[in-house]
Design a protein around this motif. Structure first.
Motif, short mmCIF file in Angstrom:
data_model
loop_
_atom_site.label_atom_id
_atom_site.label_comp_id
_atom_site.label_asym_id
_atom_site.label_seq_id
_atom_site.Cartn_x
_atom_site.Cartn_y
_atom_site.Cartn_z
N MET A 1 0.84 -1.20 0.00
CA MET A 1 0.00 0.00 0.00
C MET A 1 0.88 1.26 0.00
O MET A 1 0.64 2.19 -0.78
N TYR A 2 1.93 1.29 0.83
CA TYR A 2 2.81 2.45 0.88
C TYR A 2 3.60 2.60 -0.42
O TYR A 2 3.87 3.72 -0.85
N ILE B 1 -1.49 11.66 1.72
CA ILE B 1 -0.83 12.83 2.32
C ILE B 1 -0.25 12.45 3.69
O ILE B 1 0.85 12.89 4.04
N LYS B 2 -0.95 11.63 4.44
CA LYS B 2 -0.41 11.18 5.73
C LYS B 2 0.86 10.36 5.52
O LYS B 2 1.83 10.47 6.27
N PHE B 3 0.87 9.53 4.48
CA PHE B 3 2.09 8.79 4.16
C PHE B 3 3.21 9.75 3.78
O PHE B 3 4.36 9.56 4.18
N MET C 1 4.99 10.99 6.79
CA MET C 1 6.01 10.06 7.30
C MET C 1 7.26 10.10 6.42
O MET C 1 8.39 10.07 6.91
N LEU C 2 7.04 10.19 5.11
CA LEU C 2 8.15 10.22 4.16
C LEU C 2 9.01 11.48 4.36
O LEU C 2 10.24 11.41 4.38
N MET C 3 8.37 12.60 4.57
CA MET C 3 9.11 13.84 4.79
C MET C 3 9.82 13.85 6.14
O MET C 3 10.89 14.46 6.27
N ASP C 4 9.25 13.20 7.16
CA ASP C 4 9.97 13.06 8.43
C ASP C 4 11.28 12.31 8.22
O ASP C 4 12.32 12.67 8.78
N PRO D 1 6.13 19.98 5.14
CA PRO D 1 4.90 20.68 4.79
C PRO D 1 3.65 19.80 4.80
O PRO D 1 2.55 20.30 4.63
N ALA D 2 3.81 18.50 5.02
CA ALA D 2 2.66 17.60 5.00
C ALA D 2 2.11 17.33 6.40
O ALA D 2 1.26 16.46 6.57
#
Length: 177
Positions: free
Chosen positions: A88-89, A137-139, A142-145, A157-158
């Motif tokens: 899914m991710y 967007i929630k994923f 996590m990706l931007m973290d 920014p997410a």
């Protein structure tokens, strides 16, 4: 990366950081080592200096493209799961990658809040529903973290967009017969 340290002959906390020219500097923070509140403020100062250092230098040249690090990160983080999470991710990432290519966002540091909010309408035009886009967007959050942790970006920014999901469709209950 900025760091705080103590000197034997000083009652103050000192900070070591790189200035805009790339030279290491050491200065007195003015915060005392015997005050717990001052120690907390000194560590916050070190974090701010670290963010300034990251803002003054360009993102890492090696492996800053999305494709180079995101899929290995998904596999290392969720690859051992037997449920549907890694697939899914990965699908979420491919949707984001199409959006990034359409908007010429080549690295995490180029992503802005406007891009994330624009993704909702972009995704709905391509057959996705609002709730699906919010999950993606929630994923991305996590990706931007992870991008921040790797030094590819300075902010996320997410996060904290306060997007509300739409109500799910009414379902007809099964009859007993």
């Amino acid at each position: 990366m900025a760091s705080i340290y103590l000197r034997k002959d000083s009652p103050f906390i000192w900070i070591r950081y790189k200035d805009s020219s790339g030279k290491w500097k050491s200065t007195n923070t003015g915060y005392r080592r015997d005050n717990i509140g001052d120690r907390k403020q000194a560590s916050l100062l070190a974090k701010r200096k670290s963010l300034e250092e990251m803002a003054n230098k360009p993102a890492r040249v090696a492996s800053h493209k999305w494709e180079d690090w995101v899929l290995p990160w998904i596999n290392s983080r969720w690859g051992d799961r037997t449920n549907r999470t890694p697939k899914m991710y990965t699908n979420y990432f491919w949707s984001w990658l199409k959006y990034f290519e359409a908007n010429e966002i080549t690295q995490p540091s180029a992503l802005r809040r406007e891009h994330v909010l624009d993704y909702l309408t972009w995704r709905e035009k391509r057959g996705g529903h609002r709730n699906t886009a919010i999950g993606e967007i929630k994923f991305l959050g996590m990706l931007m973290d992870e991008a921040i942790a790797r030094g590819y970006a300075t902010d996320n920014p997410a996060r904290k967009l306060r997007l509300e999901k739409s109500a799910p469709a009414e379902k007809v209950p099964w009859s007993e017969f």
